[in-house]
Design a protein around this motif. Structure first.
Motif, PDB file in Angstrom:
ATOM      1  N   GLN A  28       1.654   1.195   1.868  1.00  0.00           N
ATOM      2  CA  GLN A  28       0.801   0.816   0.729  1.00  0.00           C
ATOM      3  C   GLN A  28      -0.069   1.984   0.272  1.00  0.00           C
ATOM      4  O   GLN A  28      -0.337   2.136  -0.917  1.00  0.00           O
ATOM      5  N   VAL A  29      -0.528   2.786   1.239  1.00  0.00           N
ATOM      6  CA  VAL A  29      -1.418   3.899   0.900  1.00  0.00           C
ATOM      7  C   VAL A  29      -0.642   5.053   0.258  1.00  0.00           C
ATOM      8  O   VAL A  29      -1.124   5.690  -0.677  1.00  0.00           O
ATOM      9  N   TYR A  30       0.572   5.309   0.736  1.00  0.00           N
ATOM     10  CA  TYR A  30       1.303   6.493   0.283  1.00  0.00           C
ATOM     11  C   TYR A  30       2.253   6.247  -0.893  1.00  0.00           C
ATOM     12  O   TYR A  30       2.537   7.170  -1.663  1.00  0.00           O
ATOM     13  N   ALA A  31       2.767   5.008  -1.052  1.00  0.00           N
ATOM     14  CA  ALA A  31       3.769   4.736  -2.098  1.00  0.00           C
ATOM     15  C   ALA A  31       3.289   5.127  -3.506  1.00  0.00           C
ATOM     16  O   ALA A  31       4.065   5.696  -4.276  1.00  0.00           O
ATOM     17  N   PRO A  32       2.023   4.850  -3.859  1.00  0.00           N
ATOM     18  CA  PRO A  32       1.574   5.220  -5.213  1.00  0.00           C
ATOM     19  C   PRO A  32       1.647   6.726  -5.480  1.00  0.00           C
ATOM     20  O   PRO A  32       1.512   7.155  -6.621  1.00  0.00           O
ATOM     21  N   HIS A  33       1.833   7.521  -4.435  1.00  0.00           N
ATOM     22  CA  HIS A  33       1.877   8.976  -4.591  1.00  0.00           C
ATOM     23  C   HIS A  33       3.295   9.513  -4.435  1.00  0.00           C
ATOM     24  O   HIS A  33       3.477  10.708  -4.162  1.00  0.00           O
ATOM     25  N   ASN A  34       4.281   8.617  -4.581  1.00  0.00           N
ATOM     26  CA  ASN A  34       5.682   9.040  -4.463  1.00  0.00           C
ATOM     27  C   ASN A  34       5.951   9.670  -3.095  1.00  0.00           C
ATOM     28  O   ASN A  34       6.723  10.599  -2.954  1.00  0.00           O
ATOM     29  N   LEU A  35       5.260   9.138  -2.077  1.00  0.00           N
ATOM     30  CA  LEU A  35       5.390   9.702  -0.736  1.00  0.00           C
ATOM     31  C   LEU A  35       5.736   8.631   0.293  1.00  0.00           C
ATOM     32  O   LEU A  35       5.282   7.485   0.195  1.00  0.00           O
TER      33      LEU A  35
END
Lengths: 367, 367
Positions: free
Chosen positions: B146-153
Motif C-alpha cells: 500500500q505504501v509503495y504501489a503509488p510510487h510505481n514500486l
C-alpha cells in the motif's frame, strides 16, 4: 516434437522430397527446443500424512516454487504417508531410487546410520538461525554431505519447527529425584538422556497420546510447541508446560537421490536447491507465526496453564547425562567426534552473541 | 537469430529459392526459440559502496541465483554507490525507471514518503524472525505494498543485520539525566527519541566516526553490531558496548520498478521474487555468523570491553518518548496509524512465545 517442428517437417518433405535432409534439420531444431521444453518429473515421499500442517506446507511450497520458476519444466509429485505406507522408510526409498526425493527428519535414521543423528537438533544445541549459520557458514553442510554421500543421497535443511517445548507435565519437576520413574513420551536421543536419570521414556502412537496423558498412563509428554500442540489439546488436561532443552531448533530434512539430482540440467538443479532452501526458511517463519498465534490462544482460553523452567539442578543433571551419552556415541566413530566438536565449537562462538542480542532484548522487554 | 536458424534459412534458400516461405518458417521457429532464449537485463543500484561486506553480498547472492535459475536469461547488473553517486537516491532512480531495481533501507525514504519508516525496524519492535512472520503472515507485505504501489514500486525484504547493538559509549548511562547533553551519532527515528530526552544526536560521515569518538567530539555512537562494528575499530577506544533497543531486527530492502517487473515473463518474475526472498533470509544467516565470529574476536582481544544494559529507568523513558513520537507520526495519517496498530498487535501476539522459547532457552544456557 512441437507443432512447429511437425509443420516444418511436413512442408519440407512436401517441397523437397528429401527426407534425409529434413530429418537432420528438424532434429537440429528439436535438440535446441527440447533442452528448454522437456518436463522433468520427480516423486517425493514425505513422512507426514496428507494435509499435515506446517510440515506438509513446506513440501507444497517447495514444489510450487520449483514449478513456477521452471515454467512447468520441473514437476514434483508429493506422496504422503497414506500413499506410500512407509513414514520411516523415506531414507531407503530415496536411496534406492524408488522415490527421487523425501521430506523427513535426519535423526530418524540414527538406528541405520548413526551419524545422521546430528543434523536435526541436539539437546543443549543451537537455536534455529544459529544452526542455519552452522550449516551454511560453519561447516555443517559439508559434514552432512560426508554422512549422506556414501548412501547416494543429498540432504538439505527442510524447515524449522522453532524451539521445541520441554513438554506437558501433570506434576512439577523440582528435583532430579522427581524424574525417577517418570513415565514420559519422549523419543530418540532425549529419551536416552532421561533414562540415564531414571525416567521411563515410552513411545505411544500419536492418536493415543491425549487419552494416555489424561488417564495418567503417562506422567508427561513432549510433542513440538504451540504450533502443533494446540490441536492435540494437551493444554486442557495438563497444568504445566515446561520450556525447552532437548530440541532448541528442530530442522526437518529434504533428501534427494544423488544420481537423479546429477541427471537434471544445471538450471533445474539450481531451481530445486533454492526452492528447498527457501521452503525451509519459510517453514521457520511460519512456525514462529503459528506458535505465536496458538500460544496466545492457549493463554487466553486456559489462563491457568503454567509455564515452568526446569530447575538449575535438573538442567545440570540433564547436561551431564547428555555429555556422557555423546561421548559414548563418539567411541570408535571419528566422524561423530568431528561433528560433535564442530557443533560445540560453533555454539561457543555464536552463543555469547545470541545472549547479548536476542537474550538481552527479550529480557529487557519482558513485563 | 541462432546458428541453427541461420543454417536453416541458408539451406532452405539454396534448395527452394522461395525466400518468402523460408522467412515465414524461420520466423515461426524463431518465435518459439525467443520465448525461451531472450535475455532480460536489469540494472540494480545499491546504497552501499563496492565490496561492502554482508549488504553487498546480499545483492551478489541474489543476482547469482537469478542467473543460475534462469539459465542466463535474467542478468542483473549491480551498480554500487561509487558508480551512480546517489546512495540516497535509490527510491527516485527506481521509481523513474533510471534503474530497474535497488537495494537500500526503507526508512531512508521517510522524509519523502513518511510511511516508509515502518518497514526496516522500529524501536522496541520485532526481532528478525518475528518480523518475517509479520511480513509474510501478519499483513506486513500487504501494508508495505500500500505504501509503495503509488510510487510505481514494489518493495521486498532485503536482508537482516540481526539485532543492532545500542552502541559504543565512553561513559556509563545510569540515569535518564546522563542522557542530557549526550552527543551521540544516532540517525533517524531513534535519534528523535533520544533528542526528546535531551541528548544531542549528530550525524557524522562514517569515515570520521572513529576519530570523533576517540577525541570525544562525540560521547557515543551506534553503528550496527559486531558483524560490521569490528572493522570500524570502536572497541579499541570505547569501554562500554550497550545492548540494543532501537533496531531489534533491521531489514534491508529490495526495490523493483513495478512496470519493469510486470513486463517480465511469469517464470522470471517467480525467479526474481524468490531470489530476493532467499538472499534476504541468507543475509540474516550470514549476519548471525559474522556477528558471532566478530564478537568472539573482540572478547578475546579486548576482554575489558563491558557489555551493559540500559537501566530500567532509562528504557522506560525511551519507551515513553517512543510512544509519544509514534502518536505524532500518526496524526492525520490513518495508514500510519493502521501500520503502527498492526505491528503492536503482532508483537503482543508473538512476543510471549519468543520469551518462553528463545528467551527461556538463552537464559537457561547462560553461564
Amino acid at each position: 516434437m512441437s507443432v512447429i517442428q511437425q509443420l516444418l517437417q511436413r512442408v519440407w518433405k512436401t517441397i523437397t522430397k528429401t527426407t534425409v535432409v529434413a530429418t537432420i534439420l528438424t532434429s537440429l531444431v528439436a535438440t535446441n527446443a527440447l533442452a528448454a521444453d522437456k518436463i522433468y518429473r520427480l516423486k517425493l515421499a514425505e513422512t507426514w500424512g496428507p494435509n499435515f500442517p506446517i510440515f506438509g506446507d513446506a513440501t507444497k511450497n517447495m514444489a510450487k516454487m520449483a514449478k513456477e520458476m521452471s515454467n512447468g519444466r520441473l514437476i514434483i509429485r508429493i506422496d504422503s504417508a497414506n500413499k506410500h505406507k512407509a513414514p520411516l522408510g523415506i531414507f531407503d526409498m530415496v536411496k534406492s531410487g524408488q522415490y527421487d526425493m523425501g521430506h523427513s527428519g535426519s535423526y530418524y535414521w540414527k538406528g541405520k546410520v548413526p551419524n545422521t543423528l546430528y543434523f536435526t537438533s541436539m539437546p543443549f544445541g543451537m537455536l534455529p538461525t544459529e544452526q542455519y549459520a552452522w550449516f551454511y557458514h560453519g561447516g555443517g553442510m559439508e559434514l552432512m554431505e560426508q554422512v549422506y554421500a556414501p548412501h547416494n543421497l543429498l540432504s538439505f535443511p527442510g524447515g524449522n519447527t522453532d524451539t521445541q517445548m520441554g513438554g506437558w507435565f501433570q506434576k512439577e519437576v523440582n528435583t532430579v529425584a522427581d524424574l525417577k520413574g517418570l513415565k514420559m513420551r519422549i523419543p530418540g536421543f532425549a529419551g536416552e538422556i532421561l533414562a540415564e536419570l531414571g525416567a521411563k521414556p515410552t513411545n505411544i502412537a500419536p492418536g493415543e497420546l491425549y487419552t494416555s496423558l489424561e488417564r495418567r498412563t503417562i506422567d508427561a509428554l513432549e510433542w513440538v510447541g504451540p504450533s502443533l500442540d494446540l490441536r492435540m489439546g494437551f493444554h486442557k488436561i495438563a497444568p504445566y508446560y515446561y520450556t525447552g532443552w532437548h530440541e532448541p531448533g528442530t530442522e526437518l530434512q529434504f533428501l534427494v537421490n544423488k544420481r537423479k539430482f546429477d541427471s537434471l540440467p544445471k538450471d533445474l538443479q539450481a531451481i530445486l536447491t533454492i526452492a528447498m532452501k527457501t521452503a525451509a526458511y519459510d517453514m521457520y517463519t511460519q512456525s514462529k507465526h503459528e506458535s505465536g498465534k496458538n500460544w496466545a490462544s492457549i493463554q487466553q482460553d486456559y489462563p491457568d496453564v503454567k509455564v515452568k523452567n526446569f530447575p538449575e539442578e535438573v538442567m545440570a543433571a540433564l547436561k551431564t547425562a547428555n555429555t556422557k551419552l555423546l561421548a559414548k556415541h563418539a567411541e570408535g566413530n571419528p566422524l561423530a567426534a568431528e561433528i560433535q566438536q564442530s557443533q560445540a565449537d560453533y555454539i561457543k562462538q555464536v552463543r555469547p552473541w545470541s545472549t547479548i542480542s536476542h537474550g538481552a532484548y527479550l529480557n529487557s522487554q519482558a513485563e
